[in-house]
Design a protein around this motif. Sequence first.
Motif, PDB file in Angstrom:
ATOM      1  N   PRO A   1       0.891  -1.058   0.013  1.00  0.00           N
ATOM      2  CA  PRO A   1       0.124   0.056  -0.071  1.00  0.00           C
ATOM      3  C   PRO A   1       0.891   1.234   0.007  1.00  0.00           C
ATOM      4  CG  PRO A   1      -0.100  -1.035   2.243  1.00  0.00           C
ATOM      5  CD  PRO A   1       0.810  -1.913   0.989  1.00  0.00           C
ATOM      6  N   ALA A   2       0.473   2.072  -0.719  1.00  0.00           N
ATOM      7  CA  ALA A   2       1.039   3.533  -0.640  1.00  0.00           C
ATOM      8  C   ALA A   2       1.582   4.192   0.636  1.00  0.00           C
ATOM      9  CB  ALA A   2       0.333   4.557  -1.622  1.00  0.00           C
ATOM     10  N   SER A   3       2.665   4.538   0.832  1.00  0.00           N
ATOM     11  CA  SER A   3       3.202   4.943   2.302  1.00  0.00           C
ATOM     12  C   SER A   3       2.429   6.448   2.525  1.00  0.00           C
ATOM     13  CB  SER A   3       4.685   5.260   2.330  1.00  0.00           C
ATOM     14  OG  SER A   3       4.800   6.149   1.476  1.00  0.00           O
ATOM     15  N   LYS A   4       2.393   6.982   3.586  1.00  0.00           N
ATOM     16  CA  LYS A   4       2.290   8.278   3.828  1.00  0.00           C
ATOM     17  C   LYS A   4       2.757   9.411   2.788  1.00  0.00           C
ATOM     18  CE  LYS A   4       0.630  11.339   7.484  1.00  0.00           C
ATOM     19  NZ  LYS A   4       0.960  11.810   8.840  1.00  0.00           N
ATOM     20  N   GLY A   5       4.114   9.166   2.943  1.00  0.00           N
ATOM     21  CA  GLY A   5       4.806  10.179   2.416  1.00  0.00           C
ATOM     22  C   GLY A   5       4.379  10.114   0.741  1.00  0.00           C
ATOM     23  N   GLU A   6       4.178   8.839   0.147  1.00  0.00           N
ATOM     24  CA  GLU A   6       3.944   8.817  -1.194  1.00  0.00           C
ATOM     25  C   GLU A   6       2.625   9.406  -1.409  1.00  0.00           C
ATOM     26  OE1 GLU A   6       3.988   4.723  -2.585  1.00  0.00           O
ATOM     27  OE2 GLU A   6       3.749   5.255  -4.767  1.00  0.00           O
ATOM     28  N   THR A   7       1.630   9.156  -0.684  1.00  0.00           N
ATOM     29  CA  THR A   7       0.340   9.775  -0.627  1.00  0.00           C
ATOM     30  C   THR A   7       0.425  11.233  -0.683  1.00  0.00           C
ATOM     31  OG1 THR A   7      -0.628   7.799   0.494  1.00  0.00           O
ATOM     32  CG2 THR A   7      -2.155   9.552  -0.027  1.00  0.00           C
TER      33      THR A   7
ATOM     34  N   VAL B   1      16.992  14.147   6.304  1.00  0.00           N
ATOM     35  CA  VAL B   1      15.364  14.380   6.166  1.00  0.00           C
ATOM     36  C   VAL B   1      15.201  15.495   6.548  1.00  0.00           C
ATOM     37  CG1 VAL B   1      13.049  13.630   6.911  1.00  0.00           C
ATOM     38  CG2 VAL B   1      14.945  11.716   6.536  1.00  0.00           C
ATOM     39  N   ASP B   2      15.802  16.169   7.719  1.00  0.00           N
ATOM     40  CA  ASP B   2      15.332  17.313   8.383  1.00  0.00           C
ATOM     41  C   ASP B   2      15.928  18.368   7.398  1.00  0.00           C
ATOM     42  OD1 ASP B   2      14.344  18.581  10.951  1.00  0.00           O
ATOM     43  OD2 ASP B   2      16.250  19.617  10.568  1.00  0.00           O
ATOM     44  N   HIS B   3      17.165  18.244   6.879  1.00  0.00           N
ATOM     45  CA  HIS B   3      17.465  19.227   5.767  1.00  0.00           C
ATOM     46  C   HIS B   3      16.743  19.470   4.519  1.00  0.00           C
ATOM     47  CE1 HIS B   3      20.415  21.478   3.256  1.00  0.00           C
ATOM     48  NE2 HIS B   3      20.335  20.259   2.577  1.00  0.00           N
ATOM     49  N   LEU B   4      16.364  18.285   3.804  1.00  0.00           N
ATOM     50  CA  LEU B   4      15.797  18.110   2.781  1.00  0.00           C
ATOM     51  C   LEU B   4      14.366  18.543   2.809  1.00  0.00           C
ATOM     52  CD1 LEU B   4      17.349  14.830   1.289  1.00  0.00           C
ATOM     53  CD2 LEU B   4      17.826  17.311   0.600  1.00  0.00           C
ATOM     54  N   ALA B   5      13.792  18.195   4.102  1.00  0.00           N
ATOM     55  CA  ALA B   5      12.249  19.045   4.187  1.00  0.00           C
ATOM     56  C   ALA B   5      12.222  20.293   4.365  1.00  0.00           C
ATOM     57  CB  ALA B   5      11.873  18.265   5.510  1.00  0.00           C
ATOM     58  N   ASP B   6      13.102  21.054   4.777  1.00  0.00           N
ATOM     59  CA  ASP B   6      13.465  22.330   4.814  1.00  0.00           C
ATOM     60  C   ASP B   6      13.373  22.855   3.280  1.00  0.00           C
ATOM     61  OD1 ASP B   6      13.041  23.144   7.358  1.00  0.00           O
ATOM     62  OD2 ASP B   6      15.369  23.018   7.775  1.00  0.00           O
ATOM     63  N   LYS B   7      14.220  22.145   2.582  1.00  0.00           N
ATOM     64  CA  LYS B   7      14.578  22.475   0.977  1.00  0.00           C
ATOM     65  C   LYS B   7      13.009  22.287   0.384  1.00  0.00           C
ATOM     66  CE  LYS B   7      17.071  22.343  -3.038  1.00  0.00           C
ATOM     67  NZ  LYS B   7      18.490  22.532  -3.308  1.00  0.00           N
ATOM     68  N   VAL B   8      12.317  21.405   0.557  1.00  0.00           N
ATOM     69  CA  VAL B   8      10.959  21.254   0.136  1.00  0.00           C
ATOM     70  C   VAL B   8      10.388  22.455   0.397  1.00  0.00           C
ATOM     71  CG1 VAL B   8       8.902  19.983   0.130  1.00  0.00           C
ATOM     72  CG2 VAL B   8      11.069  18.612   0.041  1.00  0.00           C
ATOM     73  N   ILE B   9      10.255  22.983   1.547  1.00  0.00           N
ATOM     74  CA  ILE B   9       9.326  23.762   1.912  1.00  0.00           C
ATOM     75  C   ILE B   9      10.038  25.253   1.433  1.00  0.00           C
ATOM     76  CG2 ILE B   9       8.509  25.441   3.947  1.00  0.00           C
ATOM     77  CD1 ILE B   9       8.470  22.600   5.532  1.00  0.00           C
ATOM     78  N   LYS B  10      11.189  25.648   1.167  1.00  0.00           N
ATOM     79  CA  LYS B  10      11.935  26.998   1.093  1.00  0.00           C
ATOM     80  C   LYS B  10      12.146  26.815  -0.559  1.00  0.00           C
ATOM     81  CE  LYS B  10      13.549  27.794   5.521  1.00  0.00           C
ATOM     82  NZ  LYS B  10      14.845  27.348   6.455  1.00  0.00           N
ATOM     83  N   GLY B  11      12.253  25.696  -1.110  1.00  0.00           N
ATOM     84  CA  GLY B  11      12.721  25.463  -2.693  1.00  0.00           C
ATOM     85  C   GLY B  11      14.087  26.209  -2.676  1.00  0.00           C
ATOM     86  N   GLY B  12      14.599  26.053  -4.009  1.00  0.00           N
ATOM     87  CA  GLY B  12      16.029  26.246  -4.097  1.00  0.00           C
ATOM     88  C   GLY B  12      16.651  25.617  -5.201  1.00  0.00           C
TER      89      GLY B  12
ATOM     90  N   MET C   1       7.432  12.916   3.159  1.00  0.00           N
ATOM     91  CA  MET C   1       7.665  12.917   1.896  1.00  0.00           C
ATOM     92  C   MET C   1       9.048  12.636   1.670  1.00  0.00           C
ATOM     93  SD  MET C   1       5.163  15.702   0.209  1.00  0.00           S
ATOM     94  CE  MET C   1       5.169  16.826   1.275  1.00  0.00           C
ATOM     95  N   VAL C   2      10.130  13.159   2.220  1.00  0.00           N
ATOM     96  CA  VAL C   2      11.444  13.143   1.827  1.00  0.00           C
ATOM     97  C   VAL C   2      11.843  11.507   2.636  1.00  0.00           C
ATOM     98  CG1 VAL C   2      13.718  13.744   2.842  1.00  0.00           C
ATOM     99  CG2 VAL C   2      12.062  15.472   2.216  1.00  0.00           C
ATOM    100  N   SER C   3      11.300  11.209   3.546  1.00  0.00           N
ATOM    101  CA  SER C   3      11.580   9.774   4.334  1.00  0.00           C
ATOM    102  C   SER C   3      11.151   8.769   3.393  1.00  0.00           C
ATOM    103  CB  SER C   3      10.843   9.340   5.745  1.00  0.00           C
ATOM    104  OG  SER C   3      10.951  10.343   6.551  1.00  0.00           O
ATOM    105  N   TYR C   4       9.929   8.811   2.581  1.00  0.00           N
ATOM    106  CA  TYR C   4       9.602   8.035   1.438  1.00  0.00           C
ATOM    107  C   TYR C   4      10.598   8.210   0.252  1.00  0.00           C
ATOM    108  CZ  TYR C   4       7.414   7.050  -2.922  1.00  0.00           C
ATOM    109  OH  TYR C   4       6.914   6.708  -4.128  1.00  0.00           O
TER     110      TYR C   4
END
Length: 136
Positions: A50-56, A92-103, A126-129
């Motif tokens: 089943p699709a993971s939460k991040g994938e969904t 995961v933490d660093h990339l999650a910030d990048k997803v929110i801030k873009g770049g 999402m990043v964990s996924y």
Amino acid sequence: MRKRYLAPLVMSALLFAACGGDTKPEQKASDSHENAAVDNSMVSPNAGKPASKGETLMAQNDCKTCHKEEMKVVGPALKDIAGKYPNTPENVDHLADKVIKGGSGNWGEVAMLPHPNVSKEDAKEMVSYILSLSGK
Ligand code: HEC
């Protein structure tokens, strides 16, 4: 006098609304489930699961416009991201910030749009996924 005639009307209107309210979300849920199943069949490491939460969450956001699992589109392939960063809490933490801030700059000149409406928690899911996709 008029009220008496109205009452059954109102009642049946309510019943009707209740029925409509019952079936619609159900249909929607099965629709999105079907979509998730179709997506899964193209995903070798997660096939059948089943699709993971991040994938969904990624499907619900605009991520798939620019990111595909195996192939570079506008953004890097999810598997390439997974191959570049080990799945650690720091990454995961660093990339999650990048997803929110873009770049830009890590993969080329094209920038990822910021996602200010995505919560840090969802971004981490999402990043964990994504980082779980390396599968090697
Ligand atoms: C407009 C297109 C676009 C959208 C939409 C988009 N991305 Fe990206 N993404 C990119 C590009 C381009 C890069 C490469 C950025 C760089 O070079 O640093 C990238 C990079 C990334 C990276 C790696 C970042 C790094 O520093 O290496 C992650 C993780 C990521 N995206 C996740 C997501 C998620 C999750 C979403 C949905 C919430 C999303 N992206 C939506 C274009 C997009």
